[in-house]
Design a protein around this motif. Structure first.
Motif, PDB file in Angstrom:
ATOM      1  N   SER A 142      33.744  32.157  40.525  1.00 33.71           N
ATOM      2  CA  SER A 142      32.487  32.031  39.773  1.00 33.71           C
ATOM      3  C   SER A 142      31.268  32.427  40.609  1.00 33.71           C
ATOM      4  CB  SER A 142      32.329  30.611  39.235  1.00 33.71           C
ATOM      5  OG  SER A 142      32.431  29.684  40.280  1.00 33.71           O
ATOM      6  N   ASP A 143      31.421  32.414  41.936  1.00 28.84           N
ATOM      7  CA  ASP A 143      30.295  32.793  42.813  1.00 28.84           C
ATOM      8  C   ASP A 143      30.156  34.303  43.008  1.00 28.84           C
ATOM      9  OD1 ASP A 143      29.753  30.137  43.218  1.00 28.84           O
ATOM     10  OD2 ASP A 143      30.833  30.008  45.132  1.00 28.84           O
ATOM     11  N   PRO A 177      29.185  38.106  42.642  1.00 26.16           N
ATOM     12  CA  PRO A 177      28.026  38.688  41.964  1.00 26.16           C
ATOM     13  C   PRO A 177      28.421  39.394  40.663  1.00 26.16           C
ATOM     14  CG  PRO A 177      28.587  39.940  43.945  1.00 26.16           C
ATOM     15  CD  PRO A 177      29.432  38.714  43.955  1.00 26.16           C
ATOM     16  N   GLN A 178      27.457  39.548  39.789  1.00 32.50           N
ATOM     17  CA  GLN A 178      27.651  40.259  38.524  1.00 32.50           C
ATOM     18  C   GLN A 178      28.275  41.630  38.773  1.00 32.50           C
ATOM     19  OE1 GLN A 178      26.543  38.571  35.863  1.00 32.50           O
ATOM     20  NE2 GLN A 178      26.688  40.023  34.178  1.00 32.50           N
ATOM     21  N   GLY A 179      29.310  41.979  37.996  1.00 29.80           N
ATOM     22  CA  GLY A 179      29.914  43.311  38.105  1.00 29.80           C
ATOM     23  C   GLY A 179      30.761  43.531  39.342  1.00 29.80           C
ATOM     24  N   ALA A 180      31.123  42.457  40.046  1.00 28.89           N
ATOM     25  CA  ALA A 180      31.970  42.591  41.242  1.00 28.89           C
ATOM     26  C   ALA A 180      33.319  43.207  40.870  1.00 28.89           C
ATOM     27  CB  ALA A 180      32.175  41.218  41.880  1.00 28.89           C
ATOM     28  N   LYS A 235      39.194  37.995  33.557  1.00 26.71           N
ATOM     29  CA  LYS A 235      38.311  38.519  32.507  1.00 26.71           C
ATOM     30  C   LYS A 235      37.896  37.407  31.537  1.00 26.71           C
ATOM     31  CE  LYS A 235      37.624  42.644  32.096  1.00 26.71           C
ATOM     32  NZ  LYS A 235      36.448  43.369  32.673  1.00 26.71           N
ATOM     33  N   ARG A 256      35.308  35.519  33.643  1.00 29.73           N
ATOM     34  CA  ARG A 256      34.177  36.362  34.053  1.00 29.73           C
ATOM     35  C   ARG A 256      34.310  37.753  33.424  1.00 29.73           C
ATOM     36  NH1 ARG A 256      31.356  35.492  38.905  1.00 29.73           N
ATOM     37  NH2 ARG A 256      30.328  37.413  38.235  1.00 29.73           N
ATOM     38  N   ASP A 263      32.294  39.978  32.967  1.00 28.63           N
ATOM     39  CA  ASP A 263      31.480  41.018  33.632  1.00 28.63           C
ATOM     40  C   ASP A 263      32.200  41.660  34.812  1.00 28.63           C
ATOM     41  OD1 ASP A 263      30.971  38.247  34.796  1.00 28.63           O
ATOM     42  OD2 ASP A 263      30.155  39.523  36.386  1.00 28.63           O
ATOM     43  N   ILE A 264      33.233  41.003  35.300  1.00 26.22           N
ATOM     44  CA  ILE A 264      33.909  41.502  36.512  1.00 26.22           C
ATOM     45  C   ILE A 264      34.790  42.705  36.184  1.00 26.22           C
ATOM     46  CG2 ILE A 264      35.841  40.898  38.064  1.00 26.22           C
ATOM     47  CD1 ILE A 264      34.481  38.249  38.589  1.00 26.22           C
ATOM     48  N   GLU A 265      34.796  43.684  37.073  1.00 25.91           N
ATOM     49  CA  GLU A 265      35.696  44.836  36.920  1.00 25.91           C
ATOM     50  C   GLU A 265      36.995  44.522  37.677  1.00 25.91           C
ATOM     51  OE1 GLU A 265      36.155  49.560  38.069  1.00 25.91           O
ATOM     52  OE2 GLU A 265      34.279  48.533  38.559  1.00 25.91           O
TER      53      GLU A 265
END
Length: 308
Positions: free
Chosen positions: A119-120, A122-125, A139, A142, A144-146
């Motif tokens: 959860s820590d 960064p956005q889009g990590a 997914k 998160r 937003d994660i790739e």
């Protein structure tokens, strides 16, 4: 005195060899045998040779067992040591899972030089994982994660992480512990949020079902509690026809004579998930696992995994 050494078949990765060595050490201690009474036979499997694409595209779990099982059936080895989570639910005729070692930590470990927890990040990590279950669960938590495909043995994955190819990865805590690599773990993902793979953390031993001499030796190192838990988990997986193409998690926990089982199935992109659980007497482990599998099948409906 045993004239022919007991031949232990294994894959050649560092983790597979550590598991084979643990099996040998337990057998040596249980029977008062010297190391010379055993021979470790390394067998290269299709799964080890294919490193450039997801296993789900080329045949799934059996790729890590096929050549080893052929060696068992041919009599070239006497027993095979596997990670339980690599084992298909249906075994070749004449072979059986005849012993389980005491189960290690079942959790997934989070490894990252950039964040303490998933959860820590960064956005889009970018997170590397070759497991469809881990990909879908990442997914889900998160979106937003790739998540990128990340094959290779444990050492290769650690090297790629150190070189910055990804921001983080997830690996089985048990494997890292067995290799003395606990220090690489940044944090652990608790099972209530991140259900492990069926069989995660458990070493199983496969042998010929009619090989009484080997069965007697294995009985001395067998852990019945691990078997009960795996009976439930593998029965659950069998109902769902769990292949490498379906993100599935399942965990059985024993508390005295009671068994609690929880299972999850997800869409590969994490956009939808279904969970179910059941409890009962430990001797009903297979029925409990099956019932959760059936419950999830009903919840999913026929179109849930269409196109995957």
């Amino acid at each position: 005195m045993q004239s022919n050494p007991l031949r232990i078949g294994t894959r050649g990765s560092a983790l597979a060899l550590a598991q084979a060595h643990e099996t040998r050490e337990r057998l040596m201690a249980a029977h008062g045998l010297a190391e010379e009474a055993f021979e470790i036979v390394v067998i290269k499997t299709s799964g080890d040779k294919i490193q450039d694409r997801p296993l789900s595209e080329v045949g799934g779990k059996g790729l890590f067992t096929k050549e080893i099982e052929e060696a068992l059936l041919d009599g070239r080895i006497d027993l095979a040591v596997h990670s339980s989570k690599d084992m298909p639910t249906v075994l070749p005729d004449g072979l059986a899972l005849t012993a389980f070692l005491p189960r290690e930590d079942v959790r997934d470990a989070f490894l990252s030089p950039k964040a303490k927890t998933l959860s820590d990040l960064p956005q889009g990590a970018v997170v590397g994982s070759s497991s469809l279950r881990r990909q879908a669960m990442i997914k889900r938590l998160r979106p937003d994660i790739e998540v990128v495909m990340y094959r290779g043995n444990l050492q290769t994955r650690l090297r790629k992480l150190a070189e910055g190819e990804v921001d983080a990865t997830l690996l089985a805590a048990a494997g890292l512990r067995r290799l003395g690599l606990e220090k690489e773990i940044t944090s652990l993902l608790e099972v209530d949020e991140f259900i492990p793979a069926v069989g995660q953390g458990a070493i199983c031993i496969e042998s010929r079902a009619d090989d009484e001499a080997t069965l007697q030796k294995l009985a001395a190192i067998h852990d019945p509690d691990t078997q009960v838990r795996l009976d439930a988990e593998r029965a659950f997986l069998a109902v769902l026809d769990g292949s490498c193409r379906t993100p599935i998690g399942g965990l059985a926990v024993l508390d005295g004579g009671r068994l609690h089982f929880r299972g999850i199935v997800l869409k590969p992109d994490g956009s939808e998930a279904h969970e179910a659980d059941a409890s009962g007497a430990a001797e009903d482990a297979v029925a409990i696992g099956r019932s959760v599998g059936e419950a999830l099948k009903a919840k999913m409906g026929p179109g849930f995994l269409a196109g995957h």
